[in-house]
Design a protein around this motif. Structure first.
Motif, short mmCIF file in Angstrom:
data_model
loop_
_atom_site.label_atom_id
_atom_site.label_comp_id
_atom_site.label_asym_id
_atom_site.label_seq_id
_atom_site.Cartn_x
_atom_site.Cartn_y
_atom_site.Cartn_z
N VAL A 137 0.86 -1.18 0.00
CA VAL A 137 0.00 0.00 0.00
C VAL A 137 0.89 1.23 0.00
O VAL A 137 1.78 1.36 0.86
N PRO A 138 0.74 2.13 -0.95
CA PRO A 138 1.59 3.32 -1.02
C PRO A 138 1.55 4.11 0.28
O PRO A 138 0.51 4.17 0.96
N PRO A 139 2.68 4.70 0.67
CA PRO A 139 2.73 5.51 1.89
C PRO A 139 1.68 6.61 1.87
O PRO A 139 1.48 7.29 0.86
N GLY A 140 1.00 6.79 2.98
CA GLY A 140 -0.02 7.82 3.10
C GLY A 140 -1.39 7.39 2.61
O GLY A 140 -2.37 8.14 2.78
N MET A 141 -1.49 6.20 2.00
CA MET A 141 -2.78 5.72 1.48
C MET A 141 -3.44 4.72 2.41
O MET A 141 -4.55 4.27 2.16
N ASP A 142 -2.75 4.35 3.52
CA ASP A 142 -3.30 3.30 4.37
C ASP A 142 -4.62 3.72 5.02
O ASP A 142 -5.58 2.95 5.08
N VAL A 143 -4.70 4.97 5.50
CA VAL A 143 -5.93 5.44 6.15
C VAL A 143 -7.08 5.51 5.14
O VAL A 143 -8.21 5.08 5.41
N GLN A 144 -6.77 6.01 3.96
CA GLN A 144 -7.80 6.12 2.93
C GLN A 144 -8.28 4.74 2.49
O GLN A 144 -9.49 4.50 2.32
N ALA A 145 -7.34 3.81 2.30
CA ALA A 145 -7.72 2.46 1.90
C ALA A 145 -8.58 1.78 2.95
O ALA A 145 -9.59 1.14 2.62
N ARG A 146 -8.23 1.94 4.21
CA ARG A 146 -9.02 1.34 5.29
C ARG A 146 -10.42 1.93 5.32
O ARG A 146 -11.41 1.21 5.50
N SER A 147 -10.53 3.22 5.17
CA SER A 147 -11.84 3.87 5.22
C SER A 147 -12.75 3.39 4.08
O SER A 147 -13.94 3.12 4.28
N ILE A 148 -12.17 3.29 2.86
CA ILE A 148 -12.97 2.85 1.72
C ILE A 148 -13.44 1.42 1.90
O ILE A 148 -14.62 1.09 1.70
N LEU A 149 -12.51 0.54 2.30
CA LEU A 149 -12.88 -0.86 2.47
C LEU A 149 -13.86 -1.05 3.62
O LEU A 149 -14.77 -1.89 3.54
N GLN A 150 -13.71 -0.27 4.67
CA GLN A 150 -14.63 -0.38 5.80
C GLN A 150 -16.03 0.05 5.39
O GLN A 150 -17.02 -0.58 5.77
N ALA A 151 -16.10 1.10 4.57
CA ALA A 151 -17.41 1.55 4.09
C ALA A 151 -18.06 0.51 3.19
O ALA A 151 -19.27 0.24 3.29
N LEU A 152 -17.27 -0.11 2.32
CA LEU A 152 -17.80 -1.14 1.43
C LEU A 152 -18.28 -2.36 2.21
O LEU A 152 -19.31 -2.95 1.88
N ALA A 153 -17.52 -2.74 3.25
CA ALA A 153 -17.92 -3.90 4.05
C ALA A 153 -19.19 -3.61 4.83
O ALA A 153 -20.07 -4.46 4.94
N SER A 154 -19.31 -2.41 5.35
CA SER A 154 -20.49 -2.05 6.16
C SER A 154 -21.76 -2.05 5.31
O SER A 154 -22.86 -2.30 5.82
N MET A 155 -21.63 -1.80 4.00
CA MET A 155 -22.80 -1.79 3.13
C MET A 155 -23.45 -3.16 3.04
O MET A 155 -24.64 -3.28 2.78
N ARG A 156 -22.66 -4.24 3.25
CA ARG A 156 -23.18 -5.60 3.20
C ARG A 156 -23.63 -6.11 4.55
O ARG A 156 -24.12 -7.23 4.66
N GLY A 157 -23.40 -5.34 5.60
CA GLY A 157 -23.91 -5.71 6.91
C GLY A 157 -22.92 -6.35 7.84
O GLY A 157 -23.17 -6.43 9.04
N ASP A 158 -21.78 -6.82 7.35
CA ASP A 158 -20.76 -7.44 8.20
C ASP A 158 -19.47 -6.66 8.05
O ASP A 158 -18.80 -6.75 7.03
N PRO A 159 -19.07 -5.89 9.04
CA PRO A 159 -17.88 -5.04 8.90
C PRO A 159 -16.58 -5.82 8.78
O PRO A 159 -15.56 -5.26 8.38
N GLU A 160 -16.59 -7.12 9.11
CA GLU A 160 -15.39 -7.92 9.01
C GLU A 160 -15.30 -8.69 7.69
O GLU A 160 -14.29 -9.34 7.42
N THR A 161 -16.36 -8.64 6.88
CA THR A 161 -16.40 -9.38 5.62
C THR A 161 -16.59 -8.42 4.47
O THR A 161 -17.54 -7.64 4.45
N LEU A 162 -15.68 -8.49 3.52
CA LEU A 162 -15.75 -7.64 2.34
C LEU A 162 -16.35 -8.44 1.19
O LEU A 162 -15.76 -9.42 0.72
N ASP A 163 -17.53 -8.06 0.76
CA ASP A 163 -18.24 -8.73 -0.35
C ASP A 163 -18.32 -7.72 -1.49
O ASP A 163 -19.10 -6.77 -1.44
N ILE A 164 -17.49 -7.92 -2.51
CA ILE A 164 -17.33 -6.89 -3.52
C ILE A 164 -17.17 -7.52 -4.90
O ILE A 164 -16.77 -8.69 -5.01
N GLU A 165 -17.50 -6.76 -5.94
CA GLU A 165 -17.40 -7.27 -7.30
C GLU A 165 -16.20 -6.67 -8.02
O GLU A 165 -15.98 -5.46 -7.97
N LEU A 166 -15.45 -7.56 -8.66
CA LEU A 166 -14.41 -7.14 -9.59
C LEU A 166 -15.08 -7.14 -10.96
O LEU A 166 -15.34 -8.19 -11.54
#
Length: 334
Positions: free
Chosen positions: A282-311
């Protein structure tokens, strides 16, 4: 009774003659192929060729085999390689690897691969077109090593490709690796803690591929058949707290651009992100942004520990959920 005995003797002599003629023809064909190699193409050198297998199989054992591709700078050397086929049909061909290390040299470095009971097989349908029926690859314990130490080891390797009955140009595949253990070099590059498990708990893939035309001998003399559909029925990667699953379906157009999506389910995604950050992925300085985006995507599916996403793949572009990744890769053979 005497007539039956003479019939059996006659058939036995006929079988012996067929084995001798077919084995000799295969040996001569291999020798002619070696003599007709192009100077600017891949080069194959064989110390000597031995024949065996009578009466059930036709075996050609190539001793001291060297393969070199000067364009890519890749060279492979092995003590032997045995090609074996049933006497009744040479289109069921099996290649058996030696148990001794196979030496590989490439521009990026040197290494060795060693397999216990390593083999690969091809099944061709009898007929003029010699259509591919299936492929197999298998090995018991195997290891890939670099000069600094083991890179990967595992206790089992299996790959099975079978032609679909309903689709002559369609094939199903199933692959698995049991007890895959990344070496110290891999663990250090990922900055894994000592407590992290040594071996993968699961590494499997199942699905299917459909081509624009059957895979047959015509593919050797012209443009290769191109994939038109890729289906992933089940993809599983489990290593320690990382649990990644996948499935999807892609349509592939005439120039190799995929359209469709693959659903990825990553359980315990924060662990995966932390490992990626520790390994410098993960590029330096992008860790907080990456965590926030992934956390928001996981919360949309109802389980904050599980990332359910489409490639997803659309109009030549590739996206991971709402994140644009750039141009999609071309899935085409050359």
């Amino acid at each position: 009774m005497l007539r039956l005995l003479w019939t059996i003797v006659f058939l036995g002599i006929l079988w012996c003659g067929w084995w001798a003629v077919a084995t000799l023809a295969a040996e001569r064909a291999l020798e002619r192929a070696l003599q007709s190699q192009q100077p600017d193409g891949p080069r194959v050198k064989i110390g000597r060729i031995l024949t065996a297998g009578f009466p059930a199989t036709m075996d050609l054992k190539m001793v001291d085999l060297d393969l070199t591709d000067e364009d890519s700078g890749v060279a492979v050397a092995m003590d032997s390689l045995t090609l074996s086929a049933p006497t009744y049909w040479p289109g069921y061909l099996t290649a058996r690897l030696p148990r001794t290390p196979i030496e590989v040299s490439a521009p990026m470095g040197q290494g060795t691969a060693q397999f216990a009971d390593g083999s690969a097989g091809i099944r061709l349908q009898p007929g003029i077109d010699l259509e591919l029926q299936g492929l197999t690859a298998a090995a018991a314990a195997w290891q890939v090593s670099l000069p600094d130490g083991p890179l990967l080891t595992a206790q089992d390797l299996r790959l099975v490709v079978d032609r679909e009955d309903a689709t002559p140009a369609g094939y199903t595949f199933e692959a698995s690796v049991r007890d895959l253990v990344p070496g110290v070099l891999v663990r250090d590059s990922l900055a894994l803690p000592d407590s992290w498990p040594r071996a993968f708990s699961a590494l499997t893939a199942r699905g299917g591929v459909a081509f624009d035309r059957p895979l047959d001998r015509g593919a050797l003399y012209g443009p290769p058949p191109q994939p038109r559909r890729l289906t992933i029925t089940d993809l599983a990667l489990v290593w320690g707290d990382i649990d990644l699953r996948g499935s999807g379906d892609l349509q592939i157009n005439a120039v190799g651009i995929p359209e469709g999506s693959i659903t990825l389910i990553a359980r315990n995604w924060p662990v995966l992100l932390r490992l990626a950050m520790d390994a410098g992925m993960v590029p330096p300085g992008m860790d907080v942004q990456a965590r926030s985006i992934l956390q928001a995507l996981a919360s949309m599916r109802g389980d904050p520990e599980t990332l359910d996403i489409e490639l997803s793949f659309d109009e030549g572009q590739m996206s991971l959920g709402p994140i644009r990744l750039g141009p999609a890769p071309r899935l085409a053979f050359r």
